[in-house]
Motif scaffolding. Structure first.
Motif, short mmCIF file in Angstrom:
data_model
loop_
_atom_site.label_atom_id
_atom_site.label_comp_id
_atom_site.label_asym_id
_atom_site.label_seq_id
_atom_site.Cartn_x
_atom_site.Cartn_y
_atom_site.Cartn_z
N LYS A 162 0.99 -1.20 0.05
CA LYS A 162 -0.32 0.48 0.28
C LYS A 162 1.31 1.13 -0.33
O LYS A 162 0.55 2.26 -0.38
N ASN A 163 2.06 0.97 0.82
CA ASN A 163 2.90 2.27 1.55
C ASN A 163 3.61 2.82 -0.70
O ASN A 163 4.21 4.06 -0.98
N SER A 164 3.78 1.82 -1.72
CA SER A 164 4.03 1.66 -2.50
C SER A 164 2.94 2.48 -3.92
O SER A 164 3.48 1.90 -5.08
N ASN A 165 1.97 2.31 -3.17
CA ASN A 165 0.62 2.85 -4.31
C ASN A 165 0.46 1.27 -5.21
O ASN A 165 0.06 1.84 -6.46
N LEU A 166 0.58 0.60 -4.43
CA LEU A 166 -0.51 -0.60 -5.01
C LEU A 166 -1.42 -1.23 -4.69
O LEU A 166 -1.49 -1.53 -3.62
N LEU A 167 -2.11 -2.15 -5.74
CA LEU A 167 -3.20 -2.50 -5.61
C LEU A 167 -3.35 -4.25 -5.37
O LEU A 167 -2.80 -4.56 -6.57
N SER B 91 -10.31 0.07 3.66
CA SER B 91 -8.96 0.30 3.01
C SER B 91 -9.83 0.00 1.78
O SER B 91 -9.62 0.88 0.35
N CYS B 92 -10.26 -1.27 1.52
CA CYS B 92 -9.97 -1.42 -0.18
C CYS B 92 -11.15 -1.06 -0.88
O CYS B 92 -12.03 -1.04 -2.02
N PHE C 192 -11.77 1.94 -2.90
CA PHE C 192 -11.05 1.58 -3.79
C PHE C 192 -11.18 0.79 -5.00
O PHE C 192 -11.13 -0.48 -6.42
N THR D 151 -11.84 0.21 -9.07
CA THR D 151 -10.56 0.20 -9.45
C THR D 151 -9.46 -0.95 -8.97
O THR D 151 -9.00 -1.19 -9.55
#
Length: 650
Positions: free
Chosen positions: A577-582, A610-611, A614, A617
């Motif tokens: 999540k910190n790497s902006n990945l889903l 949190s999910c 998004f 997406t």
């Protein structure tokens, strides 16, 4: 009791026919003789439809006529009218019935000739059950309608394919993407590629061929080349078609430096240059690049030993590589003589040579076939048994005018490696070394990959350490790919300690593994239940400055969840999540379930919450494939392709 009475009349006839065939002695001494006689009949039909169609009904009364002959005769017709005439002539034969192969051949000829009305009538007849046992798939319809250029019909078939509940194959996306490109609907083609990835299909070599051809034809050579250069990183095989399209486009733009680069890479990939490249290479010669092109052009030129079959006239040398008229003279508007290259089907020929017995050898020699290196490679590729391939390999080496080259030797080595015959591979490598020949890099890599299939780790290690020098200097990038292949082979052979030793050797020699290699190793050790090594590998990823992609995080999360370590999986999710990945939906659900199972309710609720942000997406499938494609690579290719059309409506 009569067994056949329980079946419909057509099936009764089929069963009786098979019984008769079982008890009647085969009129041919071997399968090769049957193949050669069939080939003669196919050649006769080819000439007949071109020079004297009125005599065709008489020719079709041969006892050799069967669906195999008819299928290839239809494929060889010069146009749709000839194909239709041939099929109409068959109606005079009461005992001949079409099968799936003959009707597909006719449909393909009609589609390529854009004879839509005749094609639709044929499809309607098949759907109505006029031809027993023949079925049409959605892919058949898409291919035929695409060849006709009928976009609406293709999309309609694709929609029905989706609604059928069957998993869509990659080729269906390729067909639609290619047709959109040909119609000038460039952004639509880009959307199809995105849809392919988003829906979890796996792009293949032809996907990228379609993309490269689309870009090149529009003069967008730089993005086409950029995509082409990424393919080895994704372990995608670069095809001769891709090389041909790029060489032609670059030569036309007078970018001869890039053409030289591609010619070098053709050698590295061990490709036989194709005839479509000839014109482009001649342009390169005219520009002064003689040494770079001379050997390629010599390989492309037709073999002077090849003679034509002919009607009305004596045979003469054939300069064409296609199954079309080579030359003819007309007298009062009537063709005086038509000459065609002899018909050959390498697959059927390999199947017919089921053994190199004295009668088979005699039949081969009497046939007086011209054995070119290209033909021998095609025949070797189609043998199912390496022993039969080797017998043929040895026999053809003794034929007048033929000498094995590196292409035929490499083909034989690949067959032996695939079946684990390391001693025979070593024997051929010794021959290559003694004769001063050079192997292609792709062959060395292929042999190591094949040893993984045959579970022969020691042979793979020997090739890597002792024989890789036979392909000359290896770039750091190619050496990384070779290490990756070896590591994959070692894991397939359960040589875990050797795999880790090779990984250490790789890194210490300055070769940095890519994310696919790390993901493959992590996946393997996770399946083995060795989470300590999985953690060690992820630490090495960090130390090697390799940026983990979404797929690597997914592999790691799944490994921790399945080993009952949801807390560690949660930490990985936080890093992700910190790497902006889903995460994808399936992995998210697995992690939530694991957290609840281990009493981590707060974390599970936080993940769900949190999910939800998004939800729209969140990818259904997280793209990437163990050992091959990273999600970063797919994203890069998509961005290159999409950005080529963002600012233009060309």
């Amino acid at each position: 009791m009569n067994f056949t009475r329980r079946f419909p009349a057509k099936i009764q006839l089929y069963i009786i026919t098979q019984k008769v065939r079982f008890f009647v002695r085969d009129p041919f001494p071997n399968k090769l003789t049957q193949y050669l006689r069939r080939a003669e009949l196919i050649d006769s039909i080819r000439l007949c439809v071109r020079s004297n169609p009125d005599s065709l009904p008489t020719l079709l009364h041969s006892r050799l006529l069967d669906p195999f002959v008819v299928t290839h005769a239809i494929r060889c017709t010069p146009n749709a009218d000839s194909a239709i005439f041939l099929v109409e002539s068959l109606k005079t034969l009461p005992h001949f019935s079409h099968n799936q192969s003959t009707l597909y051949a006719l449909a393909t000829v009609l589609a390529k000739s854009r004879r839509s009305s005749e094609l639709k009538f044929l499809i309607a007849d098949i759907d109505a059950g006029k031809y027993w046992g023949v079925r049409i798939s959605f892919m058949n319809l898409m291919q035929w309608h695409a060849a006709c250029g009928e976009m609406d019909a293709v999309l309609d078939s694709w929609d029905k394919y989706r609604k059928s509940g069957k998993r869509l194959c990659t080729e269906s996306y390729n067909i639609v993407m290619q047709l959109y490109g040909q119609k000038g609907q460039h952004l639509e083609a880009v959307k199809v590629f995105f849809r392919l990835i988003d829906e979890g299909a796996v792009p293949n070599s032809r996907t990228y061929t379609v993309m490269i051809e689309h870009l090149t034809k529009l003069g967008k050579l730089d993005p086409a080349l950029e995509i082409f250069r990424i393919l080895p990183l994704m372990r995608i095989k670069r095809t001769l078609k891709q090389y041909s399209v790029l060489v032609e486009g670059l030569a036309g733009a007078k970018r001869f430096g890039d053409v030289k680069m591609l010619l070098h890479e053709i050698r590295v990939d061990g490709k036989f240059p194709g005839r479509p490249m000839l014109l482009a290479l001649q342009c390169l010669q005219e520009a002064g690049f003689l040494s770079e092109t001379e050997e390629f052009i010599q390989e492309m030129l037709p073999d002077k030993r090849i003679r034509n079959i002919a009607s009305c006239e004596d045979s003469s040398d054939e300069d064409e590589d296609e199954d079309e008229d080579a030359s003819h003279e007309e007298v009062d508007g009537i063709p005086r003589g038509i000459q065609l290259k002899r018909w050959l089907d390498p697959k059927a020929l390999a199947k017919a040579v089921n053994e190199m017995s004295p009668d088979v050898v005699s039949a081969l020699e009497d046939a007086k076939l011209v054995w070119t290196n290209r033909l021998v490679c095609k025949v070797l590729r189609n043998f199912t048994s390496p022993d039969r391939a080797w017998d043929f390999f040895c026999w053809v080496a003794c034929q007048p005018g033929f000498t094995h080259d590196i292409h035929t030797i490499e083909r034989m080595m690949a067959a032996f490696a695939q079946h684990g015959k390391a001693d025979m591979v070593d024997r051929l490598i010794a021959k290559i070394r003694s004769e001063g020949l050079r192997l292609s890099f792709s062959t060395i890599k292929l042999i190591i990959d094949f040893y993984g299939i045959s579970k022969n780790a020691d042979a793979a290690l020997k090739v890597f350490h002792d024989d890789r020098g036979l392909c000359g200097p290896i770039s750091k990038f190619n050496l990384m790919l070779l290490y990756s292949s070896l590591l994959r082979t070692l894991t397939k052979c359960r040589r875990n300690s050797d795999a880790m030793d090779m990984l250490d050797e790789m890194i210490s020699s300055g070769i940095r593994p890519d994310s696919q290699t790390f993901s493959g190793l992590m996946y393997h050790f996770a399946l083995e239940g060795d989470m300590k090594t999985v953690q060690k590998l992820f630490l090495m990823v960090r130390q090697s400055c390799v940026k983990p992609d979404a797929y690597m995080f997914k592999v790691l999360i799944q490994a921790y969840c399945k080993s009952g370590r949801a807390a560690l999986a949660w930490r990985v999710f936080e890093d992700m999540k910190n790497s902006n990945l889903l995460l994808d939906v399936a992995t998210k659900d697995l992690l939530v379930k694991s957290l609840w199972k281990e009493g981590k309710r707060k974390e599970a609720a936080s993940l769900e919450e949190s999910c939800e942000e998004f939800n729209e997406t969140l990818p259904l499938v997280l793209q990437g494939h163990v050992w091959t494609v990273s999600s970063v690579d797919l994203t890069t290719v998509y961005q290159i392709y999409a950005n080529s059309f963002v600012y233009t409506n060309d």
